[in-house]
Design a protein around this motif. Sequence first.
Motif: not given
Length: 335
Positions: A33-45
């Motif tokens: 199954e695909p992995k889900a992104m953590p709810e509190g995921a941090l990133g960049m735009l």
Amino acid sequence: MTLSRRQFLTGAGAGAATAACLASTPAQALSREPKAMPEGALGMLFDSTLCIGCQACVSACRAANGVESGATPAPLADWNAANTWALAEDLDGVTLNVIKVYRDGDASVKDRATDGFAFVKRNCLHCVDASCVSVCPVGAMIKDPVTGIVTHDADACLGCRYCSYGCPFGVPQFDLGKPFGQINKCQMCAHLQAQGGIPACCDVCPTGASLFGPVADLQAEAEQRLAAEPGTLHQFPRGDIRGDRPMHEAAIALYQKHVYGQTEVGGTQVRYLSAVPFEKLGLPTLGPDAPVRFVEGLQHKLYNYLLAPAVALFGLAWVVRRNKPGIDAQDHEEH
Ligand code: SF4
Ligand code: SF4
Ligand code: SF4
């Protein structure tokens, strides 16, 4: 073509193990199954239309990550070759972040595909289902279960470079300057975040082209930009999307109607907006499935079957060689 006894034995052993592994593995067991992104995921735009190519982010990245300024400058004559210029030509063993430029024709208009130009920031995309994490045989690439940020444990790293080959964006690079080599990549300035800071590149970006924050907030902001009428004024956040810095006011561009990284290879935590097609910025056209979903089962079985014996065999061979210095001459005579 003749095979030495050593080549034959190595090939036969690997082939037998692979065949045994495949024979005992039903096809469906090789996908997961695909992995889900953590709810509190941090990133960049990264919004290419806001980027002015100042490279403050590149300098700040070097300073924040202990890379001496100009450690790997591109030869001056190459700066405008192949449509690229930057302090370094591309990511390398010490360069975790570069700004590249797309140019076409007379390159007279920003953010236009024909006779235009556009900037793109290149660094790790912190994939939701990261190939580098999956392929690393010793767990030296680590995805944080809370923030989803992918970091690299230099002490655990074998230097095998599987992560470099496995990454769909060609991000991890080998630093040959280190005595035993070392893989390097953007860790989203995890060390600064641990002290309450934000990634250096986003901290210094004057226009908000590089923006840090929770991925959910960044995605919502990106969708708002896509929904707005091109040409209308918009208040663009800078630094951390949750912060209170004065906004950067600018007109909404004629965007490509897609947030790059929302779906590609199962999603990435660094996302992109652009007015020119993403592939022109060097962002490959990729499907929604993380390739590791389909090969991980096989690959981990191969690790089980092959890696432990291979390591044991390597260790044994090393001991034998150390104790029998004449063995090299004997091997060469066989060829
Ligand atoms: S972009 Fe490459 S190095 Fe970064 S998380 Fe994804 S697979 Fe790993
Ligand atoms: S997050 Fe840090 S390491 Fe990554 S590109 Fe930005 S400044 Fe460089
Ligand atoms: S992302 Fe920001 S800091 Fe980096 S080159 Fe573009 S405008 Fe300058």
